[in-house]
Write an enzyme that holds these catalytic residues in place. Structure first.
Site, PDB file in Angstrom:
ATOM      1  N   ASP A   6       8.468 -18.513  20.531  1.00 38.42           N
ATOM      2  CA  ASP A   6       9.538 -17.637  20.987  1.00 38.42           C
ATOM      3  C   ASP A   6      10.051 -18.060  22.366  1.00 38.42           C
ATOM      4  O   ASP A   6       9.249 -18.367  23.261  1.00 38.42           O
ATOM      5  CB  ASP A   6       8.953 -16.212  21.063  1.00 38.42           C
ATOM      6  CG  ASP A   6      10.005 -15.125  21.182  1.00 38.42           C
ATOM      7  OD1 ASP A   6      10.855 -15.035  20.285  1.00 38.42           O
ATOM      8  OD2 ASP A   6       9.958 -14.366  22.159  1.00 38.42           O
ATOM      9  N   GLU A  33      11.999 -22.002  19.662  1.00 36.10           N
ATOM     10  CA  GLU A  33      13.272 -21.307  19.828  1.00 36.10           C
ATOM     11  C   GLU A  33      13.778 -21.720  21.202  1.00 36.10           C
ATOM     12  O   GLU A  33      13.404 -21.142  22.217  1.00 36.10           O
ATOM     13  CB  GLU A  33      13.091 -19.786  19.758  1.00 36.10           C
ATOM     14  CG  GLU A  33      14.430 -19.062  19.784  1.00 36.10           C
ATOM     15  CD  GLU A  33      14.360 -17.601  20.229  1.00 36.10           C
ATOM     16  OE1 GLU A  33      15.342 -16.878  20.029  1.00 36.10           O
ATOM     17  OE2 GLU A  33      13.333 -17.179  20.799  1.00 36.10           O
ATOM     18  N   ASN A  64       0.801  -1.226   0.000  1.00 36.61           N
ATOM     19  CA  ASN A  64       0.000   0.000   0.000  1.00 36.61           C
ATOM     20  C   ASN A  64       0.838   1.282   0.000  1.00 36.61           C
ATOM     21  O   ASN A  64       0.318   2.373   0.209  1.00 36.61           O
ATOM     22  CB  ASN A  64      -0.990   0.002   1.178  1.00 36.61           C
ATOM     23  CG  ASN A  64      -0.270   0.064   2.514  1.00 36.61           C
ATOM     24  OD1 ASN A  64       0.952  -0.076   2.578  1.00 36.61           O
ATOM     25  ND2 ASN A  64      -1.019   0.268   3.585  1.00 36.61           N
ATOM     26  N   ASP A 116       3.167   2.621   1.967  1.00 34.75           N
ATOM     27  CA  ASP A 116       3.492   3.445   3.141  1.00 34.75           C
ATOM     28  C   ASP A 116       4.928   3.202   3.626  1.00 34.75           C
ATOM     29  O   ASP A 116       5.322   3.699   4.683  1.00 34.75           O
ATOM     30  CB  ASP A 116       2.491   3.207   4.280  1.00 34.75           C
ATOM     31  CG  ASP A 116       2.532   1.779   4.798  1.00 34.75           C
ATOM     32  OD1 ASP A 116       3.293   0.954   4.240  1.00 34.75           O
ATOM     33  OD2 ASP A 116       1.789   1.464   5.757  1.00 34.75           O
TER      34      ASP A 116
END
Ligand code: GLC
Ligand code: CA
Length: 533
Positions: free
Chosen positions: A212, A276, A23, A25
């Protein structure tokens, strides 16, 4: 054990802000990823063996966090687990990405960040509001010790892991930034809330999660001090963890939490988790890869290996012997936390080394994870001081994908991308698509080769004992096929002894023969894959 899809898959990690901006930006977004799926796998080109097809051939994408976040840790500080960051899109654009990916045979794996939330998450705002709030115990609040922090634990990002909250007179634990308070997984309500998050995304068709810092989810119940790191010894990053996180990570009870996540996943067909995992002892990696826990866990000792045949050899053998024939290793050379490997291996022959590294990664017994851009040899990018974004200095490996030689690499039509780009003239996808000798062509051929070779995808691993010191030679063997891989880490040719074999692939651009046998020469920095007759 029946083969699972994630064992045969080649994964591709995307840092969503840096893949493609749809888009204009300046920030990569989900629609940008959807628009580039054919580059990753168009679901059609699978018949091509020469690397000339248009598509890379990956099977699964891991997206770094896409959730709303104040971006203190660039998305690893989640303020709402069940929505999409407005910079990246909406739940509707996410659903479209999943549908378009699935249509091409690409699976979608999300980053799940359970250890901590953002301090802007509604849960933490409540928890912080008073000592008697019902969510107080969702986080780890403690009284100080003699006016100071409750114990000596340090944050992975430096300094104490405790932050004093003046309003309520207690300290909260943050294993990372102070904007990332740790959740309390000894509280069953937190466990239930995270299960609901997992179900939310599985119900939307997500194929799994990269979890994570999963080993950190549970801390010592008594919050004992961690032992002092010996000052007289030169410890590696991983060895330091054994001291620094003795009581703050990798506690036995974490396995109950992981088993709970796994039970939720197993309520759906063919879902997976890759962790992880930073074990305090390399041997405990195997403890996470049990039938009722994680299917996969990254082998960071491989990622951290120096550029030496013997170092890679011992790290591969270590995992082979630790995990045994039933558990399945997971290999990666780069991700969003460390300098890209083409830069780490450095030197004037970085490109040749990165080619060897690609062959190594994609011929391992275990699932390979590619980090976006490594397939075109994108190096780390130097970031000027006024463009730095990450408090931990990791921007250089997170820069926008270099699609073309155009302004801003075809990544965005905005005048400026959120992070500076590397040298797009020298390195870009468009240029390499048309070049059979490019890094991209090598990755495509390697992925194709791996997928169409029983030996490479599921065969056993065995190091060849008779190899020159600076060469790594190994065998991958399936009942129907034997493959030998020879990697010359030195900058000079080396003589090796090979059985009669045909050449499946060589990174040496001038090699002309297609058969080999007896005493043969490996060129400097050559990687060679042979099919034994
Ligand atoms: C993991 C992520 C890293 C993040 C940290 C805290 O190590 O890979 O990017 O900063 O966790 O969430
Ligand atoms: Ca955008």
């Amino acid at each position: 054990m029946a083969r699972e899809w994630w064992q045969d898959a080649v994964f591709y990690q995307i840092y969503p802000r840096s893949f493609a901006d749809a888009n204009g930006d300046g920030i990569g977004d989900l629609n940008g990823i959807t628009a580039h799926l054919d580059y990753l796998n168009d679901g059609l080109t699978d018949g091509l063996t020469d690397g000339s097809g248009a598509s890379l051939g990956i099977d699964a994408i891991w997206l770094s966090p896409i959730n709303p976040s104040p971006l203190s840790d660039w998305g690893y500080d989640v303020s709402d687990y069940c929505d999409v960051h407005p910079d990246l899109g909406t739940l509707a654009s996410f659903d479209r990405l999943v549908a378009e990916a699935h249509r091409r045979g690409i699976r979608i794996v999300l980053d799940l960040v359970p250890n901590h939330t953002s301090d802007q998450h509604a849960w933490f705002r409540e928890s912080r509001s008073s000592r008697t709030n019902p969510k107080r115990d969702w986080y780890l609040w403690r009284r100080g010790r003699d006016g100071a922090a409750p114990n000596n634990w340090s944050s992975t990002f430096g300094g104490s892991a405790w932050e004093f909250d003046a309003a309520s007179g207690e300290w909260y634990l943050h294993s990372f930034l102070r904007e990332q308070p740790d959740l309390n997984f000894r509280n069953p309500e937190v466990v239930e809330a995270m299960h609901a998050v997992i179900r939310f995304w599985l119900d939307r068709g997500v194929d799994g999660f990269r979890v994570d810092v999963i080993a950190q989810m549970i801390k010592d119940a008594q919050f004992r001090d961690n032992p002092e790191v010996p000052k007289d010894r030169n410890l590696t990053q991983l060895e330091r963890l054994a001291y620094e996180q003795r009581y703050s990570s990798d506690q036995p009870e974490v396995h109950d939490v992981i088993r709970g996540f796994r039970r939720v996943l197993d309520g759906y067909p063919a879902r997976m988790m890759v962790g992880e995992v930073w074990p305090r002892d390399p041997r405990s990696l195997a403890d996470y890869l049990r039938a009722d826990e994680l299917q996969q866990a990254f082998n960071f000792r491989f990622l951290f290996s120096p550029w030496q045949a013997s170092a890679f050899r011992s790290r591969i053998e270590e995992v082979e012997s630790l995990l045994g024939p039933d558990a399945w290793p997971t290999y990666t050379l780069s991700n969003h936390d460390f300098p890209r490997h083409i830069t780490r291996y450095g030197a004037s022959n970085a490109e040749a080394r990165a080619r060897m590294a690609a062959v190594l990664l994609l011929t391992m017994r275990g699932t390979p994870f590619i980090y976006y851009g490594e397939e075109i040899g994108m190096p780390n990018v130097g970031i000027p001081a006024d463009r730095k974004r990450d408090p931990m200095g990791r921007d250089g490996c997170r820069t926008p994908m270099q699609w073309t030689a155009k302004r801003n690499g075809g990544f965005t039509t905005a005048s400026e991308a959120w992070l500076p780009l590397g040298d797009c003239n020298a390195i870009n996808v468009e240029k390499q698509l048309g070049d059979a000798s490019s890094m991209l062509a090598l990755y495509r051929r390697m992925i194709h080769l791996r997928k169409h070779s029983r030996a490479l995808s599921e065969g056993t691993y065995r190091t060849e004992a008779h190899a020159p010191d600076d060469c790594l030679i190994f065998h991958r063997e399936a009942p129907t096929q034997r493959v030998m891989v020879a990697l010359n880490f030195s900058d000079a040719p080396r003589r090796i002894e090979v059985p009669r074999a045909s050449i499946l692939l060589s990174t040496d651009r001038i090699r002309r023969d297609d058969m080999l046998g007896g005493v043969s020469e490996l060129s400097a920095n050559e990687a060679l894959i042979l099919k034994i007759s």
